[in-house]
Scaffold this active site. Structure first.
Site, PDB file in Angstrom:
ATOM      1  N   SER A  64       0.788  -1.232   0.000  1.00  0.00           N
ATOM      2  CA  SER A  64       0.000   0.000   0.000  1.00  0.00           C
ATOM      3  C   SER A  64       0.817   1.278   0.000  1.00  0.00           C
ATOM      4  O   SER A  64       0.253   2.364  -0.147  1.00  0.00           O
ATOM      5  CB  SER A  64      -0.957   0.010   1.200  1.00  0.00           C
ATOM      6  N   LYS A  67       0.286   3.429  -2.963  1.00  0.00           N
ATOM      7  CA  LYS A  67      -0.881   4.307  -3.053  1.00  0.00           C
ATOM      8  C   LYS A  67      -0.503   5.785  -2.985  1.00  0.00           C
ATOM      9  O   LYS A  67      -1.248   6.648  -3.476  1.00  0.00           O
ATOM     10  CB  LYS A  67      -1.886   3.945  -1.963  1.00  0.00           C
ATOM     11  N   TYR A 191      -4.392  -2.737  -9.961  1.00  0.00           N
ATOM     12  CA  TYR A 191      -4.235  -2.518  -8.519  1.00  0.00           C
ATOM     13  C   TYR A 191      -3.343  -3.583  -7.882  1.00  0.00           C
ATOM     14  O   TYR A 191      -2.395  -3.266  -7.151  1.00  0.00           O
ATOM     15  CB  TYR A 191      -5.608  -2.504  -7.861  1.00  0.00           C
ATOM     16  N   TYR A 243      -4.153   3.644   8.272  1.00  0.00           N
ATOM     17  CA  TYR A 243      -5.467   3.045   8.513  1.00  0.00           C
ATOM     18  C   TYR A 243      -5.962   3.394   9.911  1.00  0.00           C
ATOM     19  O   TYR A 243      -5.885   4.558  10.319  1.00  0.00           O
ATOM     20  CB  TYR A 243      -5.418   1.521   8.281  1.00  0.00           C
ATOM     21  N   VAL A 261       1.283  -3.626   3.912  1.00  0.00           N
ATOM     22  CA  VAL A 261       1.295  -4.894   4.637  1.00  0.00           C
ATOM     23  C   VAL A 261       2.489  -5.775   4.275  1.00  0.00           C
ATOM     24  O   VAL A 261       2.684  -6.825   4.875  1.00  0.00           O
ATOM     25  CB  VAL A 261      -0.022  -5.681   4.451  1.00  0.00           C
TER      26      VAL A 261
END
Length: 316
Positions: A64, A67, A191, A243, A261
């Site tokens: 991630s 992103k 993705y 998060y 992760v």
């Protein structure tokens, strides 16, 4: 201010000695095979130099953390129109939660939770074939890192495609609300593959340098984004980058950051440096356990927290 080379070496040695390493992400089988006894830290400075410690030559899936870079690309393509389809608020929920998405009629809370990143990927894909969109993302990271060694880990991407049922649910749910415009499987293919981009800590720190220097690559002076856009990306990293652990990260580390992760964290010290840490073991929120501790120690010893230098490091 302490000597950076000494501090980085000390932190790498301290992390190597810790028995508490967190748990690797077994829900992506390929990530579950990674040796948790690894740690790397790299600090990219304004003069273009990099200070490294630990396993800095090891490649890892940034997951991630990608992103941050897809958000940067999507803002370049769509500008503020992007915010019609993705919010900018912390979620307070798990990164792959569908409950909040239902309550908010398919609009993801921010671009760093899975649903938000899928919507951002959809915007990059528009007008392109999946291979072209993915190539653009990969080339952008290679350009920022100034290193063609940045690549896609095909085994990790395949592992994510085989097991990405929650992400398919999120994407199809958003498709039902008209938030996703392209074919769901195409969007998810891009993705999964950009999350599987593999880098070293040194490459990742260099790739994030523009966010520490008002949108410019400090080594070349090349403008990647405007200073205003860099500040806004940093703001979203600070509030949403970890998060449901974002508040804890801001409290302990005091820097904008984005986790993945795979165990990576990219952190930004405005005006000074960008920092990449990697340790595959995760905490309960899905963020690198030792990575967060290492960054907390780095900001404390260097006085780099954006909230001011802390008097002491809290245990944990």
């Amino acid at each position: 201010m302490a000597n950076l080379e000494t501090v980085v070496a000390e932190i790498a040695a301290e992390m190597a000695a810790r028995p508490d390493r967190g748990q690797v992400a077994t829900y992506i089988p390929e990530l579950g095979r990674i040796d948790p006894n690894q740690f790397a830290i790299a600090v990219a400075l304004k003069d273009g130099s990099t200070v490294c410690g630990g396993d800095c030559g090891a490649y890892f899936s940034i997951q991630s953390v990608s992103k941050v870079f897809t958000l940067t690309l999507a803002l370049g393509l769509a500008g503020d129109r992007l915010w019609n389809r993705v919010g900018r608020e912390p979620s307070g929920s798990r990164f792959n939660s569908i409950v909040q998405l239902e309550q908010e009629r398919g609009i993801p809370r921010n671009p760093f939770i899975n649903a938000g990143a899928i919507a951002v990927t959809d915007m990059i894909l528009s007008g392109h074939q999946p291979r072209e969109a993915l190539g653009e993302i990969l080339r952008f990271l290679q350009f920022l890192a100034d290193d063609d060694g940045v690549h896609i880990d095909r085994a990790v991407a395949a592992s994510e495609e085989r097991t990405g049922f929650n992400n398919r649910a999120l994407a199809n749910f958003m498709k039902g609300f008209g938030v996703i415009e392209n074919t769901v499987e195409y969007v998810l293919g891009v993705y999964f593959h950009h999350c599987a981009i593999a880098m070293t800590a040194r490459q990742l720190a260099k790739a994030g340098s523009f966010l520490a220097h008002l949108g410019k690559n400090p080594a070349t002076g090349h403008s990647v984004v405007t200073a205003e856009r860099a500040r806004r990306i940093n703001a979203i990293m600070l509030t949403c980058g970890h998060y449901d652990g974002s508040g804890e990260f801001a409290y302990r580390v005091g820097l904008p950051g984005k986790s993945g992760v795979g165990g990576a964290i990219l952190a930004v010290v405005p005006g000074k440096a960008s920092v990449a840490v990697w340790s595959p073991g995760l905490d309960a929120s899905g963020n690198s356990h030792l990575g967060r501790i290492a960054l907390e120690r780095l900001t404390a010893r260097m006085g780099w927290s954006i909230f001011g230098a802390p008097a002491a490091i809290e245990p944990g």
